[in-house]
Design a protein around this motif. Sequence first.
Motif, PDB file in Angstrom:
ATOM      1  N   GLU A 124     -21.614 -23.005  13.239  1.00  0.00           N
ATOM      2  CA  GLU A 124     -22.158 -24.235  13.814  1.00  0.00           C
ATOM      3  C   GLU A 124     -22.468 -24.100  15.302  1.00  0.00           C
ATOM      4  O   GLU A 124     -22.754 -25.094  15.976  1.00  0.00           O
ATOM      5  CB  GLU A 124     -21.185 -25.397  13.583  1.00  0.00           C
ATOM      6  CG  GLU A 124     -20.987 -25.733  12.107  1.00  0.00           C
ATOM      7  CD  GLU A 124     -20.081 -26.926  11.901  1.00  0.00           C
ATOM      8  OE1 GLU A 124     -19.517 -27.422  12.900  1.00  0.00           O
ATOM      9  OE2 GLU A 124     -19.947 -27.373  10.745  1.00  0.00           O
ATOM     10  N   THR A 125     -22.408 -22.898  15.832  1.00  0.00           N
ATOM     11  CA  THR A 125     -22.710 -22.662  17.250  1.00  0.00           C
ATOM     12  C   THR A 125     -24.033 -21.916  17.385  1.00  0.00           C
ATOM     13  O   THR A 125     -24.218 -20.853  16.791  1.00  0.00           O
ATOM     14  CB  THR A 125     -21.591 -21.849  17.937  1.00  0.00           C
ATOM     15  OG1 THR A 125     -20.347 -22.536  17.797  1.00  0.00           O
ATOM     16  CG2 THR A 125     -21.900 -21.670  19.422  1.00  0.00           C
ATOM     17  N   LEU A 126     -24.951 -22.494  18.165  1.00  0.00           N
ATOM     18  CA  LEU A 126     -26.252 -21.868  18.390  1.00  0.00           C
ATOM     19  C   LEU A 126     -26.289 -21.261  19.783  1.00  0.00           C
ATOM     20  O   LEU A 126     -25.894 -21.899  20.770  1.00  0.00           O
ATOM     21  CB  LEU A 126     -27.369 -22.905  18.267  1.00  0.00           C
ATOM     22  CG  LEU A 126     -28.781 -22.413  18.630  1.00  0.00           C
ATOM     23  CD1 LEU A 126     -29.288 -21.435  17.570  1.00  0.00           C
ATOM     24  CD2 LEU A 126     -29.744 -23.591  18.794  1.00  0.00           C
ATOM     25  N   TYR A 127     -26.803 -20.022  19.860  1.00  0.00           N
ATOM     26  CA  TYR A 127     -27.024 -19.364  21.147  1.00  0.00           C
ATOM     27  C   TYR A 127     -28.509 -19.066  21.296  1.00  0.00           C
ATOM     28  O   TYR A 127     -29.153 -18.552  20.374  1.00  0.00           O
ATOM     29  CB  TYR A 127     -26.250 -18.045  21.233  1.00  0.00           C
ATOM     30  CG  TYR A 127     -24.750 -18.181  21.108  1.00  0.00           C
ATOM     31  CD1 TYR A 127     -23.978 -18.631  22.183  1.00  0.00           C
ATOM     32  CD2 TYR A 127     -24.109 -17.866  19.898  1.00  0.00           C
ATOM     33  CE1 TYR A 127     -22.597 -18.751  22.063  1.00  0.00           C
ATOM     34  CE2 TYR A 127     -22.737 -17.987  19.778  1.00  0.00           C
ATOM     35  CZ  TYR A 127     -21.985 -18.427  20.862  1.00  0.00           C
ATOM     36  OH  TYR A 127     -20.623 -18.561  20.740  1.00  0.00           O
ATOM     37  N   LEU A 128     -29.051 -19.383  22.460  1.00  0.00           N
ATOM     38  CA  LEU A 128     -30.435 -19.035  22.796  1.00  0.00           C
ATOM     39  C   LEU A 128     -30.415 -18.150  24.028  1.00  0.00           C
ATOM     40  O   LEU A 128     -29.768 -18.482  25.034  1.00  0.00           O
ATOM     41  CB  LEU A 128     -31.263 -20.289  23.078  1.00  0.00           C
ATOM     42  CG  LEU A 128     -31.391 -21.330  21.961  1.00  0.00           C
ATOM     43  CD1 LEU A 128     -32.228 -22.511  22.455  1.00  0.00           C
ATOM     44  CD2 LEU A 128     -32.012 -20.725  20.706  1.00  0.00           C
ATOM     45  N   PHE A 129     -31.135 -17.029  23.991  1.00  0.00           N
ATOM     46  CA  PHE A 129     -31.179 -16.091  25.108  1.00  0.00           C
ATOM     47  C   PHE A 129     -32.631 -15.848  25.528  1.00  0.00           C
ATOM     48  O   PHE A 129     -33.491 -15.611  24.674  1.00  0.00           O
ATOM     49  CB  PHE A 129     -30.567 -14.738  24.722  1.00  0.00           C
ATOM     50  CG  PHE A 129     -29.129 -14.793  24.306  1.00  0.00           C
ATOM     51  CD1 PHE A 129     -28.113 -14.524  25.213  1.00  0.00           C
ATOM     52  CD2 PHE A 129     -28.785 -15.101  22.991  1.00  0.00           C
ATOM     53  CE1 PHE A 129     -26.783 -14.557  24.821  1.00  0.00           C
ATOM     54  CE2 PHE A 129     -27.457 -15.133  22.582  1.00  0.00           C
ATOM     55  CZ  PHE A 129     -26.450 -14.865  23.498  1.00  0.00           C
ATOM     56  N   ARG A 144     -32.067 -36.811  19.242  1.00  0.00           N
ATOM     57  CA  ARG A 144     -31.227 -37.067  18.070  1.00  0.00           C
ATOM     58  C   ARG A 144     -30.854 -35.755  17.395  1.00  0.00           C
ATOM     59  O   ARG A 144     -29.783 -35.611  16.812  1.00  0.00           O
ATOM     60  CB  ARG A 144     -31.973 -37.966  17.085  1.00  0.00           C
ATOM     61  CG  ARG A 144     -32.174 -39.388  17.584  1.00  0.00           C
ATOM     62  CD  ARG A 144     -32.928 -40.225  16.576  1.00  0.00           C
ATOM     63  NE  ARG A 144     -32.230 -40.299  15.291  1.00  0.00           N
ATOM     64  CZ  ARG A 144     -32.742 -40.844  14.201  1.00  0.00           C
ATOM     65  NH1 ARG A 144     -33.976 -41.354  14.240  1.00  0.00           N
ATOM     66  NH2 ARG A 144     -32.049 -40.892  13.078  1.00  0.00           N
ATOM     67  N   SER A 145     -31.754 -34.788  17.469  1.00  0.00           N
ATOM     68  CA  SER A 145     -31.494 -33.432  16.991  1.00  0.00           C
ATOM     69  C   SER A 145     -31.772 -32.459  18.130  1.00  0.00           C
ATOM     70  O   SER A 145     -32.376 -32.822  19.142  1.00  0.00           O
ATOM     71  CB  SER A 145     -32.391 -33.099  15.785  1.00  0.00           C
ATOM     72  OG  SER A 145     -32.172 -34.005  14.736  1.00  0.00           O
ATOM     73  N   TYR A 196     -28.795 -18.002  29.216  1.00  0.00           N
ATOM     74  CA  TYR A 196     -28.585 -18.279  27.797  1.00  0.00           C
ATOM     75  C   TYR A 196     -27.995 -19.669  27.641  1.00  0.00           C
ATOM     76  O   TYR A 196     -27.343 -20.201  28.542  1.00  0.00           O
ATOM     77  CB  TYR A 196     -27.722 -17.214  27.132  1.00  0.00           C
ATOM     78  CG  TYR A 196     -26.231 -17.297  27.384  1.00  0.00           C
ATOM     79  CD1 TYR A 196     -25.377 -17.914  26.473  1.00  0.00           C
ATOM     80  CD2 TYR A 196     -25.669 -16.736  28.524  1.00  0.00           C
ATOM     81  CE1 TYR A 196     -24.009 -17.980  26.690  1.00  0.00           C
ATOM     82  CE2 TYR A 196     -24.308 -16.789  28.762  1.00  0.00           C
ATOM     83  CZ  TYR A 196     -23.474 -17.414  27.838  1.00  0.00           C
ATOM     84  OH  TYR A 196     -22.121 -17.481  28.058  1.00  0.00           O
ATOM     85  N   LEU A 197     -28.284 -20.245  26.493  1.00  0.00           N
ATOM     86  CA  LEU A 197     -27.867 -21.622  26.199  1.00  0.00           C
ATOM     87  C   LEU A 197     -26.933 -21.617  25.001  1.00  0.00           C
ATOM     88  O   LEU A 197     -27.145 -20.883  24.031  1.00  0.00           O
ATOM     89  CB  LEU A 197     -29.104 -22.470  25.910  1.00  0.00           C
ATOM     90  CG  LEU A 197     -28.941 -23.946  25.517  1.00  0.00           C
ATOM     91  CD1 LEU A 197     -30.172 -24.743  25.963  1.00  0.00           C
ATOM     92  CD2 LEU A 197     -28.769 -24.106  23.987  1.00  0.00           C
ATOM     93  N   LYS A 203     -23.520 -30.670  22.233  1.00  0.00           N
ATOM     94  CA  LYS A 203     -23.542 -30.504  23.685  1.00  0.00           C
ATOM     95  C   LYS A 203     -24.262 -29.206  24.069  1.00  0.00           C
ATOM     96  O   LYS A 203     -24.142 -28.190  23.379  1.00  0.00           O
ATOM     97  CB  LYS A 203     -22.119 -30.499  24.250  1.00  0.00           C
ATOM     98  CG  LYS A 203     -21.402 -31.836  24.112  1.00  0.00           C
ATOM     99  CD  LYS A 203     -20.019 -31.793  24.744  1.00  0.00           C
ATOM    100  CE  LYS A 203     -19.308 -33.142  24.613  1.00  0.00           C
ATOM    101  NZ  LYS A 203     -17.950 -33.098  25.207  1.00  0.00           N
ATOM    102  N   VAL A 204     -25.014 -29.274  25.164  1.00  0.00           N
ATOM    103  CA  VAL A 204     -25.783 -28.132  25.653  1.00  0.00           C
ATOM    104  C   VAL A 204     -25.138 -27.597  26.921  1.00  0.00           C
ATOM    105  O   VAL A 204     -24.804 -28.351  27.838  1.00  0.00           O
ATOM    106  CB  VAL A 204     -27.243 -28.532  25.951  1.00  0.00           C
ATOM    107  CG1 VAL A 204     -27.972 -27.398  26.677  1.00  0.00           C
ATOM    108  CG2 VAL A 204     -27.969 -28.908  24.670  1.00  0.00           C
TER     109      VAL A 204
END
Length: 601
Positions: A124-129, A144-145, A196-197, A203-204
């Motif tokens: 359930e954890t997303l990483y963006l690089f 909302r998403s 990276y996010l 939460k972001v």
Amino acid sequence: MCAVFGILGEYDATTARAALGRLTHRGPDFCGVVEREDLFFAHQRLGITDTHHRSNQPLSFEKILLSFNGEIYNFKELRDELKNDFYFKTQSEGEVIIAAYLKWGVGFVEHLRGMFAIALLDDETLYLFRDRLGKKPLFYLHGRSFIFASEIKALLPFLQKVEMDEDALLSYLSFLAPVPPFTFFKNIKKLAAGEYLTFKNKKVEVKRYFDLLDATPNLITERDEAVFTLENLLQESVNIRLSADVPMASLLSGGIDSALINAFAIKNGVKLQTYTLGYKDFAKYDERQNAKESAEFLGVSNQEVEILQNDFIDALDKTLDTLDEPLNDPAAIPLYLLFERIKKDGYKVVLSGEGSDELFLGYRQYFEFLDVQSLTKLKNRNWLSNYFHSNFSMNREWERYKRVFDNTLLFRTTGESFTDLQKNMLLRRNVRDNESLKYIKSYRERFENSQHRDESIWYSYIDLHLFQAEHFLSKLDRVSMAHSIESRTPFLDHKLASALFSIDPKLRYEDGTTKSLLKSIAKPYLGEKILSRRKKGFSNPYMEYLVESKKIELIREVNDKSGIFKKDAIEEYIQNASRGAFKQHVWGLYVLSVWIKKYLL
């Protein structure tokens, strides 16, 4: 090259698929989608390496999903290093990324050498690089998403309404492109180079994983050692970018950068088809003769592409649509046409020379700024300060001296366009002097907190982040990918860039010669005629075309309806541009007007 796209949270499947379809040009070879409740995770593939269907994405492994855009040039070395930890089923870079993540966690990105935008979902954890120097884009929208995409156009269907972000507008006017995290579309953000996010529990959090300023200064103080080190790294950078399972070409101007890239390719046994732009009836912008001489010297086949005014005007709207938001670079249109021709000829990868000027001090104004900066040492300068404040001029030279005598930051990127005082005279709102410093504050603070003290390092640092990553590289990515072509930039290799930040900065400028170190590197490979040519840059007759076609009238039309700018200021800029002054200012206003008319009026 490819496109990443995803939604975490509620979504409508029809809307999601239509949004993904807006990215087909980035990856026409395959579209992969993983759909679950509250998850839409997708990928558009442009097959460059291991084009077999087994490497299609998204890739999955246990609870991990991966959608990856870019090239990892050291993936084979990493694969060998990780083969005892992971059972590989493909020859793809994507599997290597997953294996690296399993071994090193989010720190895996520090092991990658290349250009990339990576979306990795672990349970359930997303990483963006986003890659270290910002070659590949990554945008996101948190409402909302949580939605992410390689281009803004795929996020637009999820906006409740289009509103212009004021910070994007003001930073664009100052620095030619919106400064991260802002985009022109309010609520759509972008990652900066080297960031990276993490998205978890709705939460972001955004963090930085790489900074060129971490390079230890003055590790190399001797010129010969600097030339030797940089030459080897540049050769290596070119060589690892020659690997592809599809046809490859190269751009060739009349300058050093592209010629040296091709010389190193030839040294590695690869002669690339090269391409050069030219403009009918505008010899002062035309580099075809210089490029022809370079091609003959190198022994490569060069294809000349001539652009007419009608070609430029016909491609104008298509190119600006491709960019999604205002970007003040008139070279985008001829470059769009050039890649259109390259695609027609069947090439899917192109080498380009971006980054050389920023790393090797190729702009004459770097040296001018160093000279002006020295005036801060004057003990008695109050009268000079009073003089400049009493004799205002719209010319940027006046602004430079004023800043020095005001003890404020002098250099704010090579791409600085409208100063704050110019914006105050232009906009129907008050803009305080030095207000734009807030957009580069974090970069300046990082520089001042680093071990680096030479201002020329600051010039390179801020230019690589803004003038390159958000301006030139944004243009290159959008117009090349509009034609499903991958662009590779050997000068923007993070190992090469870090090495440059580790040499004594004076070695780059002490002899007063632009690109002094690069010319020393190139001397054994290029003729003296090529090395001594005066720099032209990627200039073109955009203002002549804009005026003669009467397209420039759009600025007046849009301002009459929007009322953003003062009418007399607009008139002054347009009149100046017609006489050859403030051309890039006016082009920026034109591009902005196109966007405002499309989205706000």
